[in-house]
Motif scaffolding. Structure first.
Motif, PDB file in Angstrom:
ATOM      1  N   ASP A   1       0.881  -1.232   0.099  1.00  0.00           N
ATOM      2  CA  ASP A   1       0.002   0.085  -0.073  1.00  0.00           C
ATOM      3  C   ASP A   1       1.041   1.202   0.056  1.00  0.00           C
ATOM      4  N   VAL A   2       0.430   2.281  -0.650  1.00  0.00           N
ATOM      5  CA  VAL A   2       1.420   3.517  -0.721  1.00  0.00           C
ATOM      6  C   VAL A   2       0.709   4.115   0.630  1.00  0.00           C
ATOM      7  N   GLN A   3       1.513   4.310   1.648  1.00  0.00           N
ATOM      8  CA  GLN A   3       1.157   5.085   2.948  1.00  0.00           C
ATOM      9  C   GLN A   3       0.736   6.533   2.651  1.00  0.00           C
ATOM     10  N   LEU A   4       1.305   7.131   1.798  1.00  0.00           N
ATOM     11  CA  LEU A   4       1.158   8.422   1.603  1.00  0.00           C
ATOM     12  C   LEU A   4      -0.115   8.877   1.210  1.00  0.00           C
ATOM     13  N   ASP A   5      -0.849   8.070   0.362  1.00  0.00           N
ATOM     14  CA  ASP A   5      -2.045   8.073  -0.135  1.00  0.00           C
ATOM     15  C   ASP A   5      -3.278   7.931   1.190  1.00  0.00           C
ATOM     16  N   THR A   6      -3.701   8.983   1.736  1.00  0.00           N
ATOM     17  CA  THR A   6      -4.599   8.881   2.885  1.00  0.00           C
ATOM     18  C   THR A   6      -5.946   8.629   2.322  1.00  0.00           C
ATOM     19  N   ALA A   7      -6.247   8.612   1.037  1.00  0.00           N
ATOM     20  CA  ALA A   7      -7.329   8.093   0.887  1.00  0.00           C
ATOM     21  C   ALA A   7      -7.519   6.559   0.611  1.00  0.00           C
ATOM     22  N   ALA A   8      -6.262   5.836   0.792  1.00  0.00           N
ATOM     23  CA  ALA A   8      -6.309   4.552   0.814  1.00  0.00           C
ATOM     24  C   ALA A   8      -6.737   3.887  -0.683  1.00  0.00           C
ATOM     25  N   ARG A   9      -6.349   4.483  -1.672  1.00  0.00           N
ATOM     26  CA  ARG A   9      -6.709   3.870  -3.157  1.00  0.00           C
ATOM     27  C   ARG A   9      -5.689   3.382  -3.729  1.00  0.00           C
ATOM     28  N   THR A  10      -4.259   3.575  -3.757  1.00  0.00           N
ATOM     29  CA  THR A  10      -3.074   3.296  -4.142  1.00  0.00           C
ATOM     30  C   THR A  10      -2.482   1.980  -3.704  1.00  0.00           C
ATOM     31  N   THR A  11      -1.922   0.953  -4.596  1.00  0.00           N
ATOM     32  CA  THR A  11      -0.961  -0.114  -4.401  1.00  0.00           C
ATOM     33  C   THR A  11      -0.043  -0.041  -5.281  1.00  0.00           C
ATOM     34  N   MET A  12       1.376  -0.140  -4.908  1.00  0.00           N
ATOM     35  CA  MET A  12       2.431  -0.272  -5.824  1.00  0.00           C
ATOM     36  C   MET A  12       3.134  -1.787  -5.903  1.00  0.00           C
TER      37      MET A  12
ATOM     38  N   ILE B   1      14.931  -7.511 -17.219  1.00  0.00           N
ATOM     39  CA  ILE B   1      13.339  -6.729 -17.432  1.00  0.00           C
ATOM     40  C   ILE B   1      12.740  -6.730 -16.251  1.00  0.00           C
ATOM     41  N   TYR B   2      12.439  -5.200 -15.788  1.00  0.00           N
ATOM     42  CA  TYR B   2      11.645  -5.368 -14.389  1.00  0.00           C
ATOM     43  C   TYR B   2      10.559  -4.278 -14.743  1.00  0.00           C
ATOM     44  N   LEU B   3       9.498  -4.458 -13.914  1.00  0.00           N
ATOM     45  CA  LEU B   3       8.456  -3.231 -14.101  1.00  0.00           C
ATOM     46  C   LEU B   3       7.598  -2.946 -12.490  1.00  0.00           C
ATOM     47  N   TYR B   4       7.342  -1.596 -12.759  1.00  0.00           N
ATOM     48  CA  TYR B   4       6.691  -1.107 -11.497  1.00  0.00           C
ATOM     49  C   TYR B   4       5.200  -0.916 -11.982  1.00  0.00           C
ATOM     50  N   GLU B   5       4.321  -1.362 -11.019  1.00  0.00           N
ATOM     51  CA  GLU B   5       2.854  -1.146 -11.294  1.00  0.00           C
ATOM     52  C   GLU B   5       2.094  -0.433 -10.151  1.00  0.00           C
ATOM     53  N   MET B   6       1.332   0.522 -10.979  1.00  0.00           N
ATOM     54  CA  MET B   6       0.258   1.203  -9.812  1.00  0.00           C
ATOM     55  C   MET B   6      -1.009   0.728  -9.913  1.00  0.00           C
ATOM     56  N   ILE B   7      -1.715   0.654  -9.038  1.00  0.00           N
ATOM     57  CA  ILE B   7      -3.224   0.108  -8.920  1.00  0.00           C
ATOM     58  C   ILE B   7      -3.865   1.250  -8.200  1.00  0.00           C
ATOM     59  N   GLN B   8      -4.860   1.873  -9.128  1.00  0.00           N
ATOM     60  CA  GLN B   8      -5.816   2.735  -8.035  1.00  0.00           C
ATOM     61  C   GLN B   8      -7.048   1.916  -8.180  1.00  0.00           C
ATOM     62  N   ILE B   9      -7.849   1.896  -7.024  1.00  0.00           N
ATOM     63  CA  ILE B   9      -9.104   1.455  -6.740  1.00  0.00           C
ATOM     64  C   ILE B   9     -10.173   2.387  -6.737  1.00  0.00           C
ATOM     65  N   SER B  10     -11.256   2.313  -6.997  1.00  0.00           N
ATOM     66  CA  SER B  10     -12.388   3.312  -7.027  1.00  0.00           C
ATOM     67  C   SER B  10     -12.785   3.541  -5.457  1.00  0.00           C
ATOM     68  N   ASP B  11     -13.169   4.335  -4.915  1.00  0.00           N
ATOM     69  CA  ASP B  11     -13.772   4.617  -3.667  1.00  0.00           C
ATOM     70  C   ASP B  11     -15.145   3.583  -3.257  1.00  0.00           C
ATOM     71  N   ASP B  12     -15.694   3.352  -4.472  1.00  0.00           N
ATOM     72  CA  ASP B  12     -16.791   2.180  -4.167  1.00  0.00           C
ATOM     73  C   ASP B  12     -16.312   0.747  -4.627  1.00  0.00           C
ATOM     74  N   GLY B  13     -14.992   0.702  -4.651  1.00  0.00           N
ATOM     75  CA  GLY B  13     -14.353  -0.921  -4.932  1.00  0.00           C
ATOM     76  C   GLY B  13     -14.994  -1.656  -6.085  1.00  0.00           C
ATOM     77  N   GLN B  14     -15.676  -0.661  -7.129  1.00  0.00           N
ATOM     78  CA  GLN B  14     -16.301  -1.476  -8.283  1.00  0.00           C
ATOM     79  C   GLN B  14     -15.315  -1.415  -9.458  1.00  0.00           C
ATOM     80  N   SER B  15     -14.365  -0.437  -9.547  1.00  0.00           N
ATOM     81  CA  SER B  15     -13.441  -0.260 -10.797  1.00  0.00           C
ATOM     82  C   SER B  15     -12.148  -0.032 -10.066  1.00  0.00           C
ATOM     83  N   ARG B  16     -11.191  -0.298 -10.992  1.00  0.00           N
ATOM     84  CA  ARG B  16      -9.795  -0.050 -10.798  1.00  0.00           C
ATOM     85  C   ARG B  16      -9.201   0.150 -12.168  1.00  0.00           C
TER      86      ARG B  16
END
Length: 172
Positions: free
Chosen positions: A93-104, A115-130
């Motif tokens: 979890d991205v601790q700086l995201d006080t809205a608790a939407r972001t995972t890295m 080869i490596y990658l970084y991924e960022m996931i943003q989940i909606s407030d209602d949890g139904q889309s990302r």
């Protein structure tokens, strides 16, 4: 001792079945691939892994692929660790995201050294889309991006017995 879901509450919001579309772009922004997906994100009640994700992919030409991503809590308890035949990496979890939407995530595919990658996931407030973005690097240079849009089709991952892509009946 807290359960895996209690230890990772943001990740727990992702539990369920997700349908989506993956779009791959080269570094210049040209689309190089696209396919549909169904991801099953689960927290097994027993077994050797606290988290297990299964990804089903389907291309318009009829190709399909299946990938499993089991994971456990890391030694410090602040991230999960993926260590499988396919990947080596972590998610947190991205601790700086006080809205608790972001995972890295960070991961390397074992079959593609260097080869490596970084991924960022943003989940909606209602949890139904990302929305998810992957930035792929080879020898430290960006060579590809992946954009993923998903919607939750069910919270009941236990009802899933195999792939069923967007437009197909889904479990409730």
């Amino acid at each position: 001792m807290p359960t895996f879901k209690q230890q990772f509450p943001l990740l727990a919001r992702h539990e369920g079945v997700w349908d989506g579309v993956y779009r791959y772009f080269d570094a210049a922004g040209n689309k190089i691939d696209e396919h549909r997906s169904r991801l099953v994100c689960r927290f097994p009640d027993s077994g050797q892994h606290g988290y297990h994700q299964t990804n089903y992919y389907s291309w318009a030409d009829g190709r399909t692929d299946l990938r499993d991503f089991p994971a456990n809590a890391g030694p410090t308890g602040d991230k999960i660790i993926f260590d499988s035949e396919l990947i080596d990496g972590w998610a947190a979890d991205v601790q700086l995201d006080t809205a608790a939407r972001t995972t890295m995530l960070y991961w390397e595919r074992r079959s593609e050294p260097g080869i490596y990658l970084y991924e960022m996931i943003q989940i909606s407030d209602d949890g139904q889309s990302r929305s998810r973005t992957w930035h792929w690097f080879r020898a430290g240079v960006l060579f590809q991006r992946t954009l993923i849009d998903e919607h939750k089709v069910s919270s009941n991952w236990r009802a899933v017995t195999g792939p069923s892509y967007a437009g197909s009946p889904t479990p409730e």
